[in-house]
Scaffold this motif. Structure first.
Motif, PDB file in Angstrom:
ATOM      1  N   MET A 109     -20.962  22.159  47.700  1.00  0.00           N
ATOM      2  CA  MET A 109     -21.092  20.626  47.604  1.00  0.00           C
ATOM      3  C   MET A 109     -20.098  19.951  46.777  1.00  0.00           C
ATOM      4  O   MET A 109     -19.752  18.979  47.295  1.00  0.00           O
ATOM      5  N   ALA A 110     -19.705  20.594  45.735  1.00  0.00           N
ATOM      6  CA  ALA A 110     -18.563  20.086  45.004  1.00  0.00           C
ATOM      7  C   ALA A 110     -17.343  19.899  45.635  1.00  0.00           C
ATOM      8  O   ALA A 110     -16.783  18.710  45.745  1.00  0.00           O
ATOM      9  N   ALA A 111     -16.768  20.857  46.320  1.00  0.00           N
ATOM     10  CA  ALA A 111     -15.768  20.783  47.237  1.00  0.00           C
ATOM     11  C   ALA A 111     -15.857  19.761  48.372  1.00  0.00           C
ATOM     12  O   ALA A 111     -14.983  19.259  48.322  1.00  0.00           O
ATOM     13  N   LEU A 112     -17.080  19.656  49.004  1.00  0.00           N
ATOM     14  CA  LEU A 112     -17.083  18.647  49.954  1.00  0.00           C
ATOM     15  C   LEU A 112     -17.032  17.397  49.441  1.00  0.00           C
ATOM     16  O   LEU A 112     -16.284  16.304  50.046  1.00  0.00           O
ATOM     17  N   MET A 113     -17.685  17.028  48.200  1.00  0.00           N
ATOM     18  CA  MET A 113     -17.425  15.681  47.543  1.00  0.00           C
ATOM     19  C   MET A 113     -16.004  15.386  47.289  1.00  0.00           C
ATOM     20  O   MET A 113     -15.643  14.006  47.307  1.00  0.00           O
ATOM     21  N   ARG A 114     -15.465  16.356  46.588  1.00  0.00           N
ATOM     22  CA  ARG A 114     -14.159  16.255  46.236  1.00  0.00           C
ATOM     23  C   ARG A 114     -13.181  15.796  47.496  1.00  0.00           C
ATOM     24  O   ARG A 114     -12.255  14.944  47.408  1.00  0.00           O
ATOM     25  N   ALA A 115     -13.232  16.458  48.332  1.00  0.00           N
ATOM     26  CA  ALA A 115     -12.597  16.697  49.703  1.00  0.00           C
ATOM     27  C   ALA A 115     -12.789  15.008  50.314  1.00  0.00           C
ATOM     28  O   ALA A 115     -11.702  14.157  50.738  1.00  0.00           O
ATOM     29  N   PHE A 116     -14.044  14.510  50.346  1.00  0.00           N
ATOM     30  CA  PHE A 116     -14.339  13.124  50.903  1.00  0.00           C
ATOM     31  C   PHE A 116     -13.793  12.192  50.155  1.00  0.00           C
ATOM     32  O   PHE A 116     -12.913  11.089  50.515  1.00  0.00           O
ATOM     33  N   ASP A 117     -13.777  12.191  48.617  1.00  0.00           N
ATOM     34  CA  ASP A 117     -13.456  11.339  47.714  1.00  0.00           C
ATOM     35  C   ASP A 117     -11.678  11.328  47.946  1.00  0.00           C
ATOM     36  O   ASP A 117     -11.200  10.231  48.189  1.00  0.00           O
ATOM     37  N   GLU A 118     -11.238  12.256  47.995  1.00  0.00           N
ATOM     38  CA  GLU A 118      -9.903  12.551  48.053  1.00  0.00           C
ATOM     39  C   GLU A 118      -9.415  11.937  49.246  1.00  0.00           C
ATOM     40  O   GLU A 118      -8.227  10.856  49.338  1.00  0.00           O
ATOM     41  N   ASP A 119      -9.783  11.959  50.277  1.00  0.00           N
ATOM     42  CA  ASP A 119      -9.537  11.630  51.786  1.00  0.00           C
ATOM     43  C   ASP A 119      -9.521  10.046  51.915  1.00  0.00           C
ATOM     44  O   ASP A 119      -8.892   9.268  52.130  1.00  0.00           O
ATOM     45  N   LEU A 120     -10.781   9.570  51.176  1.00  0.00           N
ATOM     46  CA  LEU A 120     -10.890   8.009  51.068  1.00  0.00           C
ATOM     47  C   LEU A 120      -9.939   7.362  50.096  1.00  0.00           C
ATOM     48  O   LEU A 120      -9.374   6.224  50.379  1.00  0.00           O
ATOM     49  N   HIS A 143     -13.621   8.190  56.915  1.00  0.00           N
ATOM     50  CA  HIS A 143     -14.632   9.066  56.320  1.00  0.00           C
ATOM     51  C   HIS A 143     -15.335   9.877  57.655  1.00  0.00           C
ATOM     52  O   HIS A 143     -15.719  11.025  57.162  1.00  0.00           O
ATOM     53  N   VAL A 144     -15.337   9.511  58.720  1.00  0.00           N
ATOM     54  CA  VAL A 144     -15.984  10.148  59.862  1.00  0.00           C
ATOM     55  C   VAL A 144     -15.032  11.472  60.008  1.00  0.00           C
ATOM     56  O   VAL A 144     -15.415  12.698  60.258  1.00  0.00           O
ATOM     57  N   ALA A 145     -13.641  11.280  59.834  1.00  0.00           N
ATOM     58  CA  ALA A 145     -12.596  12.258  60.336  1.00  0.00           C
ATOM     59  C   ALA A 145     -12.669  13.273  59.107  1.00  0.00           C
ATOM     60  O   ALA A 145     -12.818  14.728  59.214  1.00  0.00           O
ATOM     61  N   SER A 146     -13.045  12.843  57.869  1.00  0.00           N
ATOM     62  CA  SER A 146     -13.208  13.705  56.630  1.00  0.00           C
ATOM     63  C   SER A 146     -14.583  14.607  57.051  1.00  0.00           C
ATOM     64  O   SER A 146     -14.190  15.785  56.536  1.00  0.00           O
ATOM     65  N   VAL A 147     -15.476  14.068  57.134  1.00  0.00           N
ATOM     66  CA  VAL A 147     -16.817  14.715  57.252  1.00  0.00           C
ATOM     67  C   VAL A 147     -16.815  15.806  58.342  1.00  0.00           C
ATOM     68  O   VAL A 147     -17.215  16.965  58.319  1.00  0.00           O
ATOM     69  N   ARG A 148     -16.230  15.429  59.615  1.00  0.00           N
ATOM     70  CA  ARG A 148     -15.768  16.406  60.814  1.00  0.00           C
ATOM     71  C   ARG A 148     -14.992  17.357  60.073  1.00  0.00           C
ATOM     72  O   ARG A 148     -15.368  18.576  60.543  1.00  0.00           O
TER      73      ARG A 148
END
Length: 152
Positions: free
Chosen positions: A25-36, A121-126
């Motif tokens: 979960m922490a890695a996902l939130m960091r990745a979404f944050d970095e991409d945005l 965001h969609v691309a990051s989530v995928r």
């Protein structure tokens, strides 16, 4: 479903899940944050704040309700809203129903910024989540998460 007071030791598979959950979960939130941040100059928290406001009736929500959805303390959400307000993406108004409450209102500029950031965001989530869940029954996974949070 096992009793909540069941003290049977966790299986190796259960231990593996619980040990992987928080770092994932922490890695996902960091990745979404970095991409945005890189593409749109928005944090993930700012993005989901705009998203929830866009979904609200009249693009308006009481700050305390918004804090609960965004999963931030009221003071942390206040800081998020002030940043968005400084950029002209959100306005704050005192509630006419309760003078102690304030509402956040998504501006037209905020809606446009959200729409612009949505593809990132969609691309990051995928890329960071769904592409890594091959073979997982997403319907059952969503139901399981709702069971954990007690939401329908």
């Amino acid at each position: 479903m096992p009793d909540s007071d069941d003290t049977t030791p966790l299986t190796a598979e259960e231990q593996a899940v619980i040990r992987a959950l928080r770092p994932a979960m922490a890695a996902l939130m960091r990745a979404f944050d970095e991409d945005l941040r890189r593409a749109e100059g928005l944090s993930h928290t700012e993005y989901i704040t705009l998203m929830f406001l866009a979904e609200a009736p009249e693009r308006t929500m009481r700050l305390s309700d918004l804090a609960e959805l965004v999963q931030q303390s009221p003071s942390a959400l206040g800081r998020t809203v002030r940043r968005l307000e400084a950029d002209g993406l959100v306005a704050r108004e005192q509630s006419v129903e309760d003078a102690r409450s304030f509402h956040a209102i998504l501006t037209d500029a905020g809606l446009a910024r959200l729409e612009k950031a949505k593809s990132v965001h969609v691309a990051s989530v995928r890329r960071h989540l769904f592409d890594r869940l091959e073979g997982v029954d997403l319907g059952r996974l969503a139901t399981s998460f709702r069971n954990i949070t007690g939401t329908v």
